[in-house]
Design a protein around this motif. Structure first.
Motif: not given
Lengths: 534, 328
Positions: A45, A204-208, A230-231
């Motif tokens: 992240n 996309k912060r915190r997502e991917h 992917q997070n």
């Protein structure tokens, strides 16, 4: 290891030519195929992607895809050309001349010139948290658009390693040189322009993070069309995704339970021995300001009581390796010709008895607190060992109290302010001792308030002198000699007691992926040779 | 009725003072926690220099005395500025705004499902309070309400994402789908099933118990007996006469719970890596990202206060017995 295979072998010309198929860091080089998407699951992240001014795994892995560097390393610490095609170190070690690849372009089509390189290296020197990497860099001359000359204040054997991904990054001057604070530059997260094998398609912060193939890449590859990172916050979710083939790769994984489980799946390959340059040295640090621990005999007694083999074999199921000193095994300057402190409880008890720490009525001599770095991913290296110390040191009459910190800032606040007796900790070697090792032992790096400085308050003028020499010694054998001496002294003085090296692993779907990098930096390395099988 | 506007203004002023107190208290609480953002940044970078520490502290105003930091913060809040996230260097408003829809989607779906199904379960159970179904509901409610939500979530993960791989284990949608496309929405729906079920289970337990009790209460009242005496069918008695009244406490509770919607999903979001406000808050706390924590707390306290205010005012309109400001 041959002398010429080491990155900085004295004053010799270490130029090498990249041969297709025999290039740095590829496990399988046969018949790579074009196309496909590589899905990686992790917990990364990043704050931003600008690896020239920010360290840390979360930035380094995508950073190494977005930004090319001058050089790259393979699995044996050997340097290979990247943006620089060849290089020469002056006889006095005070300058390095590098020729840049002609026709190499940034993602936005601009040519990469010596001005960009000069700008990047200075940005790196002035902003990167690892000050030691470029501190001796005085000036970068740009005689032609395709040549740079690095002028140094002193010979700097760590320099060539610092020029590899992921420790530095060549960033475009026309984007990042607009006068804004480069650490907070808006283009560090949006419209990122580098020259690496992939460009940033979406973040996309915190997502991917989605990376797309750089079609104008100046080297062979990349083979993939896309990398999707992917997070997945929970390891359980990552495991499920890997087992069901929903993800192709998982990296920086060290949990023995996770690895043992994934190893059972025949579609999954669990690699080892990568990431050697990262060198996470898992140790017990002693606060030498503490009454009993200021006595070297107490530290030695503790060392004789702690069983490294129990930790690596029983606690870690064989997924980690014993560490024997400040420099981790597998790196060029490592030696095991030191006191190894094989478990000997009788000896440990005798040392403490002789030192005058008699046992009280309850069989205990004194009490020590132990802290550990709270992070779920490395619990078995930190929490589990802290807990193991309690029954183990009881055998030599030391009462251990485990102090639990709920989160990283709480622990860090204790340690950097010297409010601890013993603590588990895991500083990284970062490839060269100058970057990741010296900081723990130099007496001029006793800096209250700074985590991963010499928080042990260890001061030994002999060590200071050896490290000063080793930091500027260009002759490989002489440098090895200095570090051998250093490791011997450290094994005697024990400001920290190294227990094990956390072995990071990459797990990948062997039916879907090939060409996974086996470099010393693991996946914090350009993924331009990795390809999909279907 | 003439002085109602004065009362409303008073209420709003009270609410504003309450929010200000919450802001100050939160601010102080966060500064009591050991360590700060510099620890987080140093931790993620694997090292830091004293110069960089000083630079970050100065940059974020952490080198100023506490009262000055607090003063600046309150001043900015009054101007509607929640500040910049230390960790992400992004306006906190943007972070909250990006995360809010995901949390609302999760919680509203779970709450609505639980409300409808829970009420139906409760009514069926109340019709035969000693029947097998009623006991089943009681047990189910007990388990659903007492099982920790993260445990339920992990059990669902093991059962329906690993053992029977019917649903994805984490996230909200496959990253390569175009938001807005039909495939994207279907994928979100697919990803939603497990977290919604996990969250709904608690509410379901709660509402089925509530509606069972409320129904039993109403079914024993005089007017229901009268309705039965008139010869109305059991169906009409239960669903038309009794249920209407039994719904009142359920609706009240549901309204009140909506105010807590934002805090309800933290653990579920964490288990399923759902990119909502809950995970944002959790990450911000662990990272000592002051402005982000304060922003989220401010936002949720404003929501709670507004809902309470609306509830008060609505009571005032509906029920003359609860006149605001009345001395009796």
């Amino acid at each position: 290891m041959q002398k010429s295979r080491i990155l900085f072998s004295g004053t010799k010309l270490v130029a090498a030519v990249a041969l297709a198929g025999a290039v740095a860091g590829t496990a399988h080089a046969a018949d790579p195929k074009r196309g496909g998407t590589l899905t990686i699951v992790d917990t990364a992240n990043p704050r931003h992607f600008n690896a020239a001014v920010q360290s840390g795994v979360a930035t380094m892995v995508p950073g190494a895809q977005l930004f090319a560097t001058l050089l790259r390393l393979d699995g044996q610490f050997k340097t290979h050309p990247y943006l620089a095609t060849d290089w020469k170190i002056a006889d006095d070690g005070l300058s390095v001349t590098l020729n840049l690849r002609k026709g190499a372009k940034f993602h936005d089509g601009h040519d990469i010139t010596s001005a960009d390189v000069a700008f990047s290296l200075k940005a790196n020197r002035d902003n990167h948290p690892f000050k030691a990497m470029f501190a001796p860099l005085q000036e970068v001359e740009t005689p032609t658009p395709n040549q740079v000359v690095l002028r140094l204040k002193q010979p700097h054997p760590a320099l060539m390693l610092a020029l590899t991904a992921p420790l530095s990054a060549i960033i475009p001057k026309h984007v990042y040189g607009d006068g804004q604070n480069i650490k907070k530059h808006p283009r560090n997260t949006k419209d990122v322009v580098g020259s690496g094998p992939f460009r940033l398609a979406a973040f996309k912060r915190r997502e991917h993070i989605i990376l797309e193939r750089n079609d104008n890449y100046f080297m062979e590859g990349p083979y993939l069309d896309k990398i999707v990172m992917q997070n997945f916050g929970q390891v359980a979710s990552q495991i499920i995704a890997m087992e069901q083939g929903k993800a192709d790769m998982m990296h920086w994984s060290s949990s023995s339970r996770t690895l043992a489980r994934l190893k059972k799946s025949k579609n999954l390959t669990v690699t080892s021995d990568h990431y050697v340059a990262i060198g996470p040295n898992n140790w017990i640090a002693f606060n030498l300001k503490q009454k009993q621990l200021s006595d070297v005999r107490v530290r030695q007694a503790i060392a004789y009581a702690v069983d490294r083999n129990f930790v690596t074999k029983a606690l870690h199921g064989g997924f980690s390796k014993p560490s024997t000193g400040p420099i981790v095994p597998g790196t060029p300057y490592y030696t095991d010709a030191v006191e190894l402190y094989d478990v000997d409880l009788a000896k440990a008890n005798k040392i403490l008895d002789d030192a005058g720490y008699g046992k009280g009525g309850d069989g205990m001599r004194f009490t020590l607190k132990v802290d550990y770095l709270p992070a779920a991913a490395i619990d078995e290296n930190q929490k589990a060992i802290a807990e193991y110390l309690k029954p183990q040191l009881k055998k030599i009459g030391i009462n251990v109290v485990v102090r639990v910190s709920p989160d990283f800032p709480t622990w860090s606040n204790y340690v950097r302010n010297w409010d601890f007796d013993m603590t588990m900790d895991v500083p990284f070697n970062w490839g060269d001792p100058v970057i990741g090792v010296h900081r723990t032992y130099l007496s001029n790096n006793i800096k209250k308030g700074v985590i991963w400085s010499n928080t042990q308050n260890y001061a030994n003028s002999e060590v200071d002198a050896i490290l000063a020499k080793a930091g500027v010694e260009l002759d490989l054998d002489k440098r090895k000699g200095h570090y051998a001496k250093f490791q011997k002294i450290l094994a005697r003085d024990l400001p920290v007691y190294p227990v094990n090296v956390i072995a990071y692993h990459t797990v990948f779907n062997n039916k879907a992926v090939s060409g996974v990098p086996d470099t010393v930096w693991g996946t914090a390395h350009p993924l331009d040779r990795i390809y999909k099988l279907k | 009725m003439a002085n109602i506007s004065i009362i409303v203004v008073k209420r709003i002023l009270n609410a504003a003072a309450l929010i200000l107190a919450v802001v100050i208290l939160n601010f102080l609480l966060i500064h009591i926690a050991p360590g700060d953002i510099v620890d987080t940044i140093a931790g993620e970078m694997g090292g830091i220099s004293p110069e960089l520490i000083a630079e970050i502290r100065a940059d974020y105003g952490l080198d100023k005395p506490l009262y000055e930091q607090l003063g600046l913060y309150v001043l900015r809040i009054l101007q509607g500025d929640l500040g910049h996230s230390f960790f992400y260097d992004t306006p906190v408003v943007t972070l909250i705004w990006d995360a809010l829809p995901q949390t609302l989607l999760l919680v509203i779906t779970a709450l609505s499902l639980a409300l409808v199904i829970g009420t139906i379960f409760g009514v069926i159970a109340a019709r035969r309070p000693n029947g097998a179904f009623s006991h089943l509901i009681t047990v189910l409610a007990l388990v659903g309400f007492s099982a920790p939500v993260f445990w339920t979530g992990i059990m669902f993960l093991i059962a329906f994402a690993s053992f029977f791989p019917l649903f994805p284990p984490a996230g909200m949608a496959a990253p390569d789908l175009q938001p807005g496309s039909l495939d994207y929405y279907l994928d979100v729906l697919h990803h939603m099933v497990l977290p919604v079920l996990t969250l709904a289970l608690i509410y379901l337990a709660f509402y089925s118990r509530l509606s069972r009790a409320s129904m039993l209460d109403v079914l024993g009242s005089d007017y229901v007996r009268t309705a039965r005496a008139k010869g109305l069918s059991e169906r009409v008695v239960v669903y038309k006469h009794a249920l209407r009244n039994a719904l009142i406490p359920i609706v009240t509770i549901a309204g009140l719970q909506f105010a807590q919607v934002l805090s309800g999903a933290v653990l579920v979001e964490a288990v399923f890596t759902w990119p909502g406000l809950g995970t944002l808050a959790l990450e911000a706390i662990l990272r000592r990202d002051g402005p982000t924590i304060l922003g989220i707390l401010f936002f949720s306290s404003v929501v709670v206060v507004i809902f309470n205010l609306l509830t008060d005012l609505t009571y005032n309109l509906i029920d003359p017995r609860i006149r605001l400001g009345s001395k009796e």
